[in-house]
Write an enzyme that holds these catalytic residues in place. Structure first.
Site, short mmCIF file in Angstrom:
data_model
loop_
_atom_site.label_atom_id
_atom_site.label_comp_id
_atom_site.label_asym_id
_atom_site.label_seq_id
_atom_site.Cartn_x
_atom_site.Cartn_y
_atom_site.Cartn_z
N GLU A 29 0.83 -1.20 0.00
CA GLU A 29 0.00 0.00 0.00
C GLU A 29 0.87 1.26 0.00
O GLU A 29 0.58 2.24 -0.68
CB GLU A 29 -0.91 0.01 1.23
CG GLU A 29 -1.78 1.24 1.32
CD GLU A 29 -2.54 1.29 2.63
OE1 GLU A 29 -3.77 1.34 2.59
OE2 GLU A 29 -1.89 1.27 3.69
N THR A 470 -5.48 1.76 -1.89
CA THR A 470 -5.65 3.19 -2.11
C THR A 470 -4.46 3.94 -1.53
O THR A 470 -3.72 3.42 -0.70
CB THR A 470 -6.94 3.73 -1.46
OG1 THR A 470 -6.79 3.67 -0.03
CG2 THR A 470 -8.14 2.94 -1.90
N SER A 493 -4.62 0.44 7.77
CA SER A 493 -4.15 0.83 6.45
C SER A 493 -4.84 2.11 6.00
O SER A 493 -5.85 2.54 6.59
CB SER A 493 -4.42 -0.29 5.43
OG SER A 493 -3.68 -1.43 5.75
N HIS A 494 -4.32 2.69 4.92
CA HIS A 494 -4.82 3.99 4.46
C HIS A 494 -6.31 3.98 4.14
O HIS A 494 -7.08 4.82 4.61
CB HIS A 494 -4.03 4.45 3.24
CG HIS A 494 -4.59 5.68 2.61
ND1 HIS A 494 -5.50 5.64 1.56
CD2 HIS A 494 -4.41 6.99 2.90
CE1 HIS A 494 -5.83 6.87 1.24
NE2 HIS A 494 -5.19 7.70 2.02
N GLY A 495 -6.74 3.04 3.29
CA GLY A 495 -8.13 3.00 2.87
C GLY A 495 -9.11 2.94 4.03
O GLY A 495 -10.06 3.73 4.11
#
Length: 545
Positions: A29, A470, A493-495
């Site tokens: 990611e 993402t 995580s980012h998403g």
């Protein structure tokens, strides 16, 4: 670690001990897709050193551990077939020494899953040293992180205008400086990642002990991430309350595939954000979907979730819940700030690299300025005026070939490359379920939009974003999406973080959701259970709309 020999492949490994397990979780990611030679060698050694210096600062490592081993089995990360991979064995070994967490917790939070049969073997051996060094490192971390991020923003704005008119020597000096700054922000960012993982693990344990279902994701929402500011400024730009140059000064280091050094930032080409402005223009200031209103609502939900948890525990634990949820919010926001921080170094580095590439092409040493990204960092900064066109041709062909393959989510030893097919050509059967991590609560039904490139995608309001992963450049799609489904990632995580900030149901870590679900099918996303269900074929969805 010795630099690669001339002509060798800096992006692959010929052999690996079969007893070592690797994963693309999380690292894919941060640095998605296939790297170029410059992209990977720019970050590989600094990031490996950042891991070691971070653990040294916490007392987990002794001085001897600062040396980077030659064997990839002893490194924290490497590349196979041009794609980044993390060494699970190394992270689990380190986690065993850290108070307040475990190897299993680290694996779950950072990579989105835990392998069957894994056993925690925590050790108290380093606890006395960690007890002295870690508290100070953690207590001072937020202010140090904020200060470094502010310095990076100022440095970027000060440095970028000097590159076009500067000399090649100046650009090479800026490239070296960018790399050093990348290492420095990564030391803090990686510490933030471990602290936030530990805090999230404690919240998870509290929720489980209190037997209050579907509370964890709400406790981790409304933290005020960097993407909130991007979304708000996009809204202001669309409503002509902010001009484009100011927006690009603030956020122009973002862009499609921004985790790769050879990508094109919004600063270089703002077309992707300009194409999204119509979506933002339809959202009025008092609309619940306006970025500021979404952020405020998620903050309210986080506080409400904390109060709900307090009611389910003993009075002695209630005070600790307030402190823990506030700390988790602070460190999750820092986690996204750290990603923005290293992207600032990327933006300056790519500008410097392009300047050098233009010079090399002008001198006939490269066919094209963009070919500079197929040179290694050492080859570029050496100043060696060698005609490298044949080497670059070889590496460019290798790069193009690697785009056809991906790595497994996890494997031992050498990976078996998986050929990437196109998007699903046929409907997934009605009733098909895809499972992953329950990352952001809520249940939504809508049309699946399988997205590979956010710059070339149109989403209608309520469409469900289905993708591999993402990064911050995707935030413009989150405004209109009804839910988010990703192949990679875990709870932190980012998403998932952005989905929680905007109140969108999210299931992450499905591994192959974007390959199984056909674009246009109607699906149901259950972010509380981590389940995605196919409801109808494409043609039925089209008739319904």
């Amino acid at each position: 670690m010795l630099p690669p020999t001339p002509g060798s492949d800096p992006l692959d490994n010929a052999a690996c001990d079969p007893g070592v397990t690797w994963t693309t979780g999380n690292v894919a990611e941060a640095f998605p897709g296939v790297s170029t030679a410059l992209g990977f060698t720019f970050i590989h050694l600094p990031m490996e050193l950042a891991f070691r210096k971070m653990f040294r600062g916490m007392g987990v490592f002794g001085k001897a551990s600062l040396a980077v081993p030659e064997r990839i089995e002893d490194q924290f990360w490497t590349a196979f077939a041009g794609r980044a991979a993390a060494n699970i064995n190394q992270f689990r070994a380190v986690a065993a020494f850290i108070p307040g967490t475990s190897a299993t917790a680290i694996e779950q939070q950072l990579f989105g899953y835990v392998r069957e049969g894994t056993v925690d073997e925590n050790s108290l051996r380093r606890y006395p040293i960690i007890g002295v060094k870690a508290p100070r490192a953690v207590i001072t971390l937020p202010k140090r992180h904020d200060r470094m991020f502010a310095e990076l923003r100022e440095w970027r704005l000060r440095t970028l205008p000097t590159i076009p008119g500067g000399s090649v020597a100046d650009s090479l000096a800026i490239l070296r400086d960018s790399r050093e700054r990348f290492e420095q922000i990564m030391i803090l960012h990686l510490l933030v990642a471990f602290v936030s993982s530990s805090l999230a693990d404690r919240l998870t344990a509290m929720v489980a002990d209190a037997n209050v279902p579907n509370l964890e994701s709400r406790l981790l929402s409304g933290v005020g991430s960097d993407e909130n500011e991007v979304a708000q400024d996009l809204w202001l730009l669309a409503h002509e309350r902010l001009d484009l140059p100011t927006f690009l000064d603030r956020h122009g280091y973002h862009g499609p595939h921004e985790g790769q050094l050879h990508s094109t930032s919004w600063r270089e080409d703002p077309a992707p954000i300009l194409a999204r402005l119509d979506d933002y223009r339809t959202v009025s200031e008092d609309d619940p979907k306006a970025p500021r209103n979404r952020a405020a609502e998620q903050t309210r939900l986080r506080h409400a979730a904390a109060e709900e948890l307090k009611k389910a525990v003993s009075p002695l634990k209630r005070r600790s819940i307030t402190m823990l949820t506030n700390l988790a919010a602070r460190f999750l926001a820092l986690r996204e700030q750290g990603k923005a921080g290293y992207l600032l170094t990327f933006d300056v580095a790519r500008a410097a690299a392009r300047r050098v590439g233009a010079d090399l092409a002008g001198r006939g040493l490269l066919d094209d300025a963009a070919d500079v990204f197929h040179l290694t960092f050492d080859e570029l900064v050496s100043g060696d005026a060698t005609d490298r066109r044949a080497l670059v041709t070889q590496r460019r062909a290798q790069y193009e070939d690697r785009l056809r393959f991906r790595l497994p989510q996890a494997w031992a030893g050498m990976p078996e490359l998986i050929e990437i097919g196109g998007d699903a050509a046929t409907d997934a059967p009605v009733g098909t379920t895809v499972t992953g991590v329950a990352a952001s609560g809520g249940v939504v039904e809508g049309r699946a939009r399988v997205v590979r490139d956010p710059a070339n995608t149109e989403l209608d309001d309520g469409d469900i974003l289905v993708c591999e992963t993402t990064d911050p450049s995707w935030v413009s799609l989150f405004l209109v999406a009804g839910a988010v489904v990703t192949d990679f990632g875990g709870l932190l995580s980012h998403g998932p973080i952005v989905a929680r900030e905007l109140g969108l149901p999210c299931v992450c870590g499905t591994e192959e959701g974007s390959r199984r679900i056909r674009d246009g099918q109607r699906i149901r996303v259950d972010g509380d259970r981590g389940v995605v269900e196919v409801l109808s074929p494409v043609h039925a969805t089209e008739r319904a709309t």
